[in-house]
Design a protein around this motif. Sequence first.
Motif, PDB file in Angstrom:
ATOM      1  N   MET A  81       0.821  -1.202   0.000  1.00 56.82           N
ATOM      2  CA  MET A  81       0.000   0.000   0.000  1.00 56.82           C
ATOM      3  C   MET A  81       0.861   1.261   0.000  1.00 56.82           C
ATOM      4  O   MET A  81       0.571   2.234  -0.699  1.00 56.82           O
ATOM      5  N   ALA A  82       1.926   1.259   0.793  1.00 58.43           N
ATOM      6  CA  ALA A  82       2.819   2.419   0.826  1.00 58.43           C
ATOM      7  C   ALA A  82       3.453   2.656  -0.536  1.00 58.43           C
ATOM      8  O   ALA A  82       3.630   3.805  -0.963  1.00 58.43           O
ATOM      9  N   ALA A  83       3.797   1.581  -1.244  1.00 62.90           N
ATOM     10  CA  ALA A  83       4.418   1.714  -2.561  1.00 62.90           C
ATOM     11  C   ALA A  83       3.459   2.339  -3.569  1.00 62.90           C
ATOM     12  O   ALA A  83       3.825   3.251  -4.321  1.00 62.90           O
ATOM     13  N   VAL A 137      -6.068   2.624 -10.149  1.00 67.54           N
ATOM     14  CA  VAL A 137      -6.272   2.676  -8.700  1.00 67.54           C
ATOM     15  C   VAL A 137      -7.064   1.456  -8.232  1.00 67.54           C
ATOM     16  O   VAL A 137      -6.733   0.833  -7.208  1.00 67.54           O
ATOM     17  N   ILE A 138      -8.103   1.099  -8.974  1.00 71.35           N
ATOM     18  CA  ILE A 138      -8.908  -0.075  -8.608  1.00 71.35           C
ATOM     19  C   ILE A 138      -8.065  -1.341  -8.681  1.00 71.35           C
ATOM     20  O   ILE A 138      -8.119  -2.196  -7.780  1.00 71.35           O
ATOM     21  N   CYS A 139      -7.269  -1.486  -9.735  1.00 66.89           N
ATOM     22  CA  CYS A 139      -6.389  -2.655  -9.848  1.00 66.89           C
ATOM     23  C   CYS A 139      -5.370  -2.679  -8.713  1.00 66.89           C
ATOM     24  O   CYS A 139      -5.059  -3.741  -8.166  1.00 66.89           O
ATOM     25  N   GLY A 140      -4.840  -1.516  -8.352  1.00 68.18           N
ATOM     26  CA  GLY A 140      -3.906  -1.447  -7.233  1.00 68.18           C
ATOM     27  C   GLY A 140      -4.555  -1.863  -5.932  1.00 68.18           C
ATOM     28  O   GLY A 140      -3.940  -2.556  -5.108  1.00 68.18           O
ATOM     29  N   CYS A 141      -5.803  -1.464  -5.722  1.00 68.90           N
ATOM     30  CA  CYS A 141      -6.516  -1.853  -4.497  1.00 68.90           C
ATOM     31  C   CYS A 141      -6.717  -3.363  -4.432  1.00 68.90           C
ATOM     32  O   CYS A 141      -6.615  -3.963  -3.348  1.00 68.90           O
ATOM     33  N   ILE A 142      -7.010  -3.964  -5.574  1.00 66.35           N
ATOM     34  CA  ILE A 142      -7.184  -5.421  -5.596  1.00 66.35           C
ATOM     35  C   ILE A 142      -5.877  -6.127  -5.244  1.00 66.35           C
ATOM     36  O   ILE A 142      -5.856  -7.084  -4.457  1.00 66.35           O
ATOM     37  N   VAL A 149      -3.841  -7.193   4.759  1.00 68.74           N
ATOM     38  CA  VAL A 149      -5.122  -7.342   5.453  1.00 68.74           C
ATOM     39  C   VAL A 149      -6.071  -6.183   5.163  1.00 68.74           C
ATOM     40  O   VAL A 149      -7.158  -6.112   5.726  1.00 68.74           O
ATOM     41  N   VAL A 150      -5.679  -5.268   4.290  1.00 65.15           N
ATOM     42  CA  VAL A 150      -6.498  -4.099   3.975  1.00 65.15           C
ATOM     43  C   VAL A 150      -7.569  -4.484   2.954  1.00 65.15           C
ATOM     44  O   VAL A 150      -7.282  -5.128   1.947  1.00 65.15           O
ATOM     45  N   ASP A 151      -8.817  -4.076   3.228  1.00 67.88           N
ATOM     46  CA  ASP A 151      -9.908  -4.352   2.301  1.00 67.88           C
ATOM     47  C   ASP A 151      -9.859  -3.407   1.104  1.00 67.88           C
ATOM     48  O   ASP A 151      -9.190  -2.369   1.141  1.00 67.88           O
ATOM     49  N   VAL A 152     -10.614  -3.756   0.072  1.00 67.34           N
ATOM     50  CA  VAL A 152     -10.592  -2.975  -1.165  1.00 67.34           C
ATOM     51  C   VAL A 152     -11.188  -1.584  -0.959  1.00 67.34           C
ATOM     52  O   VAL A 152     -10.626  -0.580  -1.427  1.00 67.34           O
ATOM     53  N   ILE A 153     -12.325  -1.494  -0.248  1.00 72.51           N
ATOM     54  CA  ILE A 153     -13.008  -0.205  -0.089  1.00 72.51           C
ATOM     55  C   ILE A 153     -12.144   0.808   0.659  1.00 72.51           C
ATOM     56  O   ILE A 153     -11.957   1.945   0.177  1.00 72.51           O
ATOM     57  N   PRO A 154     -11.589   0.484   1.840  1.00 73.69           N
ATOM     58  CA  PRO A 154     -10.706   1.463   2.492  1.00 73.69           C
ATOM     59  C   PRO A 154      -9.499   1.824   1.636  1.00 73.69           C
ATOM     60  O   PRO A 154      -9.032   2.966   1.653  1.00 73.69           O
ATOM     61  N   ALA A 211      -9.992   2.932  12.530  1.00 74.38           N
ATOM     62  CA  ALA A 211     -10.482   4.042  13.338  1.00 74.38           C
ATOM     63  C   ALA A 211     -10.323   5.383  12.631  1.00 74.38           C
ATOM     64  O   ALA A 211     -11.052   6.343  12.932  1.00 74.38           O
ATOM     65  N   TYR A 212      -9.381   5.464  11.696  1.00 71.43           N
ATOM     66  CA  TYR A 212      -9.115   6.714  10.997  1.00 71.43           C
ATOM     67  C   TYR A 212      -9.704   6.731   9.588  1.00 71.43           C
ATOM     68  O   TYR A 212      -9.395   7.630   8.798  1.00 71.43           O
ATOM     69  N   LEU A 213     -10.561   5.780   9.265  1.00 77.01           N
ATOM     70  CA  LEU A 213     -11.155   5.730   7.937  1.00 77.01           C
ATOM     71  C   LEU A 213     -12.046   6.950   7.683  1.00 77.01           C
ATOM     72  O   LEU A 213     -12.107   7.460   6.550  1.00 77.01           O
ATOM     73  N   VAL A 214     -12.715   7.435   8.738  1.00 76.86           N
ATOM     74  CA  VAL A 214     -13.553   8.623   8.594  1.00 76.86           C
ATOM     75  C   VAL A 214     -12.706   9.833   8.172  1.00 76.86           C
ATOM     76  O   VAL A 214     -13.140  10.668   7.372  1.00 76.86           O
ATOM     77  N   PHE A 215     -11.492   9.911   8.697  1.00 75.54           N
ATOM     78  CA  PHE A 215     -10.586  10.997   8.318  1.00 75.54           C
ATOM     79  C   PHE A 215     -10.278  10.953   6.828  1.00 75.54           C
ATOM     80  O   PHE A 215     -10.306  11.989   6.143  1.00 75.54           O
ATOM     81  N   TRP A 216      -9.993   9.758   6.302  1.00 72.96           N
ATOM     82  CA  TRP A 216      -9.683   9.623   4.883  1.00 72.96           C
ATOM     83  C   TRP A 216     -10.902   9.955   4.021  1.00 72.96           C
ATOM     84  O   TRP A 216     -10.774  10.581   2.954  1.00 72.96           O
TER      85      TRP A 216
END
Length: 244
Positions: A81-83, A137-142, A149-154, A211-216
């Motif tokens: 994700m950082a990359a 971006v969508i392909c990167g999320c997948i 452990v990060v879900d696609v939506i977040p 917990a910080y998803l609302v911030f994003w």
Amino acid sequence: MKKNQDILKTELENLYSPPVPERKEEFLQNFSYPQISFGEFLRIQFFYIGKLVWAGYIILFFTGFFLGKFLMDKGFSRGMMAAFCAVLPFMVALLASEISKSVRFGMQELEMSARHRLEQVMLARLFLLSGAATLLVICGCILISRNSVVDVIPCLFYLTVPLLFNSVSSLWICRRIPSLELRDVSLGMGVAMAGVHIFSIERMDWMYEKAYLVFWMGMLVILAVILERQIKQYRKNLEVCVWN
């Protein structure tokens, strides 16, 4: 100083404003020329976008993937994700280089005399490149969701916010300093954001907790609203240059 320049510009426009064309709509309706659909217009503009821009999109995507693999092999659980957060904002520089190509090469007058207005051409290319960026971006999320452990939506929020931040900040800087090119500013912003994400990967890990998803989400909405206003201003500036 800037206020005086704006006042002078407005007065000159009022003083040397061209006459309103008579029977313009009637002439255009009677003028016979081949019609094309909106889809055909987009298809034509797709091939006018430089091949290096499309290649740059693909290179950035695979760079994010292999860099993420490297970071994960080094023990960083959120390395993928950082990359992608570090690499994808560079797409803004590619997009900026394409939509500002007419200004850079001094082709505004030639393109303003073409069949489709300069504004229409720029917005069509912006639509195509933004759509391609959204797909990446969508392909990167997948890929991120499969390797962490990060879900696609977040993950959509985590990747989109850096892109919007680069776009908004670059446009803001260029409006304040007109002598700067949008392509160079967005490239510099991309380098700065890449450094922040890579070198602060462990310290910023807490920002990606649920917990910080609302911030994003809030940041996404705010940046999207600001970017919409800036695009409207960009369209207004183009309309000033278009012949009536």
